[in-house]
Scaffold this active site. Structure first.
Site, PDB file in Angstrom:
ATOM      1  N   GLY A  24      83.519  62.948  48.728  1.00 60.68           N
ATOM      2  CA  GLY A  24      84.512  61.892  48.887  1.00 60.68           C
ATOM      3  C   GLY A  24      83.833  60.576  49.170  1.00 60.68           C
ATOM      4  O   GLY A  24      82.613  60.505  49.315  1.00 60.68           O
ATOM      5  N   ALA A  29      80.787  54.525  53.303  1.00 57.25           N
ATOM      6  CA  ALA A  29      79.912  55.682  53.128  1.00 57.25           C
ATOM      7  C   ALA A  29      80.390  56.574  51.995  1.00 57.25           C
ATOM      8  O   ALA A  29      81.570  56.599  51.668  1.00 57.25           O
ATOM      9  CB  ALA A  29      79.883  56.492  54.415  1.00 57.25           C
ATOM     10  N   ASN A  30      79.427  57.298  51.411  1.00 54.90           N
ATOM     11  CA  ASN A  30      79.765  58.386  50.502  1.00 54.90           C
ATOM     12  C   ASN A  30      79.500  59.681  51.244  1.00 54.90           C
ATOM     13  O   ASN A  30      78.548  59.766  52.009  1.00 54.90           O
ATOM     14  CB  ASN A  30      78.891  58.341  49.251  1.00 54.90           C
ATOM     15  CG  ASN A  30      79.266  57.169  48.365  1.00 54.90           C
ATOM     16  OD1 ASN A  30      80.445  56.832  48.232  1.00 54.90           O
ATOM     17  ND2 ASN A  30      78.270  56.527  47.777  1.00 54.90           N
ATOM     18  N   VAL A  31      80.336  60.671  50.992  1.00 50.09           N
ATOM     19  CA  VAL A  31      80.147  61.941  51.681  1.00 50.09           C
ATOM     20  C   VAL A  31      79.769  63.015  50.666  1.00 50.09           C
ATOM     21  O   VAL A  31      80.422  63.144  49.626  1.00 50.09           O
ATOM     22  CB  VAL A  31      81.425  62.347  52.451  1.00 50.09           C
ATOM     23  CG1 VAL A  31      81.186  63.628  53.222  1.00 50.09           C
ATOM     24  CG2 VAL A  31      81.856  61.234  53.407  1.00 50.09           C
ATOM     25  N   LYS A  48      76.445  59.481  53.803  1.00 48.10           N
ATOM     26  CA  LYS A  48      75.377  58.521  53.520  1.00 48.10           C
ATOM     27  C   LYS A  48      75.960  57.113  53.570  1.00 48.10           C
ATOM     28  O   LYS A  48      76.814  56.744  52.755  1.00 48.10           O
ATOM     29  CB  LYS A  48      74.799  58.810  52.135  1.00 48.10           C
ATOM     30  CG  LYS A  48      73.615  57.980  51.803  1.00 48.10           C
ATOM     31  CD  LYS A  48      72.939  58.471  50.536  1.00 48.10           C
ATOM     32  CE  LYS A  48      71.761  57.554  50.231  1.00 48.10           C
ATOM     33  NZ  LYS A  48      71.077  57.946  49.027  1.00 48.10           N
ATOM     34  N   ASP A 145      91.851  54.646  64.576  1.00 51.81           N
ATOM     35  CA  ASP A 145      92.267  54.883  63.179  1.00 51.81           C
ATOM     36  C   ASP A 145      92.814  56.301  63.025  1.00 51.81           C
ATOM     37  O   ASP A 145      92.452  57.018  62.085  1.00 51.81           O
ATOM     38  CB  ASP A 145      91.110  54.634  62.217  1.00 51.81           C
ATOM     39  CG  ASP A 145      91.624  54.392  60.793  1.00 51.81           C
ATOM     40  OD1 ASP A 145      92.837  54.110  60.623  1.00 51.81           O
ATOM     41  OD2 ASP A 145      90.830  54.504  59.846  1.00 51.81           O
TER      42      ASP A 145
HETATM   43  P1  AMP Z   1      85.423  59.444  55.567  1.00 49.99           P
HETATM   44  O1  AMP Z   1      84.757  58.157  55.205  1.00 49.99           O
HETATM   45  O2  AMP Z   1      84.839  60.057  56.826  1.00 49.99           O
HETATM   46  O3  AMP Z   1      86.917  59.342  55.646  1.00 49.99           O
HETATM   47  O4  AMP Z   1      85.100  60.482  54.381  1.00 49.99           O
HETATM   48  C1  AMP Z   1      85.581  60.324  53.065  1.00 49.99           C
HETATM   49  C2  AMP Z   1      86.037  61.665  52.473  1.00 49.99           C
HETATM   50  O5  AMP Z   1      84.965  62.594  52.456  1.00 49.99           O
HETATM   51  C3  AMP Z   1      87.141  62.354  53.277  1.00 49.99           C
HETATM   52  O6  AMP Z   1      88.434  61.957  52.903  1.00 49.99           O
HETATM   53  C4  AMP Z   1      86.898  63.813  52.943  1.00 49.99           C
HETATM   54  O7  AMP Z   1      87.497  64.140  51.709  1.00 49.99           O
HETATM   55  C5  AMP Z   1      85.409  63.910  52.785  1.00 49.99           C
HETATM   56  N1  AMP Z   1      84.765  64.342  54.014  1.00 49.99           N
HETATM   57  C6  AMP Z   1      84.349  63.552  55.050  1.00 49.99           C
HETATM   58  N2  AMP Z   1      83.787  64.261  56.022  1.00 49.99           N
HETATM   59  C7  AMP Z   1      83.842  65.562  55.637  1.00 49.99           C
HETATM   60  C8  AMP Z   1      83.412  66.799  56.224  1.00 49.99           C
HETATM   61  N3  AMP Z   1      82.828  66.817  57.423  1.00 49.99           N
HETATM   62  N4  AMP Z   1      83.618  67.935  55.543  1.00 49.99           N
HETATM   63  C9  AMP Z   1      84.224  67.902  54.324  1.00 49.99           C
HETATM   64  N5  AMP Z   1      84.656  66.782  53.716  1.00 49.99           N
HETATM   65  C10 AMP Z   1      84.466  65.617  54.346  1.00 49.99           C
END
Ligand code: AMP
Length: 360
Positions: A24, A29-31, A48, A145
């Protein structure tokens, strides 16, 4: 420590993980999915952080905040765990987080056709959220948030509060803070009116709106603009005035529609949120107090009788889960991150459906 040693340690940390496919994308960040190098069965999420040239050391303040607060909040079952941190080429910062494979609460709420849940399930999810928020506040961290999309679900059904990119500490109550936080639909009236001194009550309002959304299976106050958001609050909860909130008219951006709506009582909420039961509605009403000084605290929430009356909260292993094929949701997610939401048409429909005025 010499620089060499730091670099060596960083290299060691980095080598512990193998990065896989992208899961995602957030604002900063990219996850990615990842796994331990020594065991492909140990899954992790690697967040990241994008390098942002405009910041002097290349790191967005969001990233620094997330790292700092996750370190402070380690060890609570309802807060995402930070497993490791390392930097990769070009000084990119990588946060290694526990992998939460079962999506988020928003997916469950929205999948009306395939995911069924009841009061006991909502009680379990709300309990986990409330304990997470209590832990943050007890450690002087405001999340700022809270929304269904930031409540990720672990393989064992446990809900975990994630995305601390907007969090900050509030140890010093005298500090001025920005009012421009919290995704609009979950933003409390004091922030919409531009308050610069605020408290854990801002998170509690968001918790209340997550609760309302769980019951309704649609956002309760989906404002299209900030002005619309204030109008919705006035219409659905009541107009903030000096009578129900002494001092509110002194807030810098205080403006409300001229027609004053009295604050709705528990009976009005019962007709909309009866699905939570009478005690649940009592708790909901207390989270949505207009005056932040009158809003229930996380600790008081945990002492509320709702948790102890029947039905008891569902055990984690029995909680409803996302159905297979939830992937299409990921695309929708990307378009509505951080309040950049563009489903105005649906928002208005929901607002109309929920107008308390119509229930009189
Ligand atoms: P965030 O910037 O933390 O909202 O992350 C972006 C997207 O990455 C989220 O909406 C999830 O789909 C995915 N994601 C983030 N953290 C996790 C995690 N710990 N495990 C699985 N997917 C995650």
């Amino acid at each position: 420590m010499t620089m060499d040693l730091v670099e060596q340690m960083n290299e060691q940390e980095k080598r512990k993980y193998v990065k896989g496919k992208k899961l995602g994308e957030g604002t900063y960040a990219n996850v990615y999915l990842g796994h331990a190098r020594h065991d492909a069965g140990v899954l992790v999420a690697i967040k990241k952080i994008k390098v942002q040239k405009e910041y002097k050391d290349g790191l967005a303040p969001d990233a620094v905040r997330e790292l700092k607060h996750l370190q402070e909040l380690l060890g609570h079952p309802n807060i995402i765990s930070l497993l490791s941190v390392f930097s990769s080429k070009d000084q990119n910062l990588n946060l290694v987080l526990e992998y939460l494979p079962l999506g988020d609460l928003e997916m469950l709420i929205r999948d009306v056709d395939r995911v069924r849940y009841g009061t006991a399930d909502m009680k379990a999810w709300m309990g986990m959220l409330t304990r997470a928020v209590w832990f943050c506040h007890d450690n002087f961290v405001l999340h700022r948030d809270i929304k269904p999309n930031n409540l990720l679900i672990a393989a064992n059904g446990e809900v975990k509060l994630a995305d601390f990119g907007l969090a900050r500490s509030f140890a010093d109550p005298g500090t001025r803070m920005t009012a421009n936080v919290i995704t609009r639909w979950y933003r409390p009236p004091e922030l919409l009116f531009g308050a610069r001194h605020y408290s854990g009550a801002v998170d509690i309002w968001s918790v209340g709106l997550v609760f309302a959304e769980l019951v309704l299976r649609a956002p309760f106050l989906p404002g299209n603009t900030e002005v619309d958001q204030i109008n919705l609050i006035c219409r659905q909860i009541g107009t903030p005035t000096e009578d129900n909130w002494p001092g509110v008219t002194q807030l810098k951006e205080y403006t409300v529609p001229s027609e004053v709506v009295p604050v709705w009582g528990k009976d009005a909420y019962m007709s909309r949120f009866g699905g939570a039961g009478s005690d649940g509605v009592d708790l909901l009403v207390r989270t949505l107090a207009l005056d932040p000084k009158n809003r229930i605290t996380a600790r008081e929430m945990l002492e509320h009788r709702w948790w102890r009356t029947d039905p008891r909260p569902t055990r984690n292993e029995d909680l409803p889960r996302k159905s297979a094929g939830g992937e299409e949701k990921a695309a929708v997610d990307l378009s509505r991150r951080n309040g950049v939401v563009d489903d105005g048409a649906r928002g208005t429909k929901v607002a109309r459906k929920l107008d308390f005025g119509a229930a009189r």
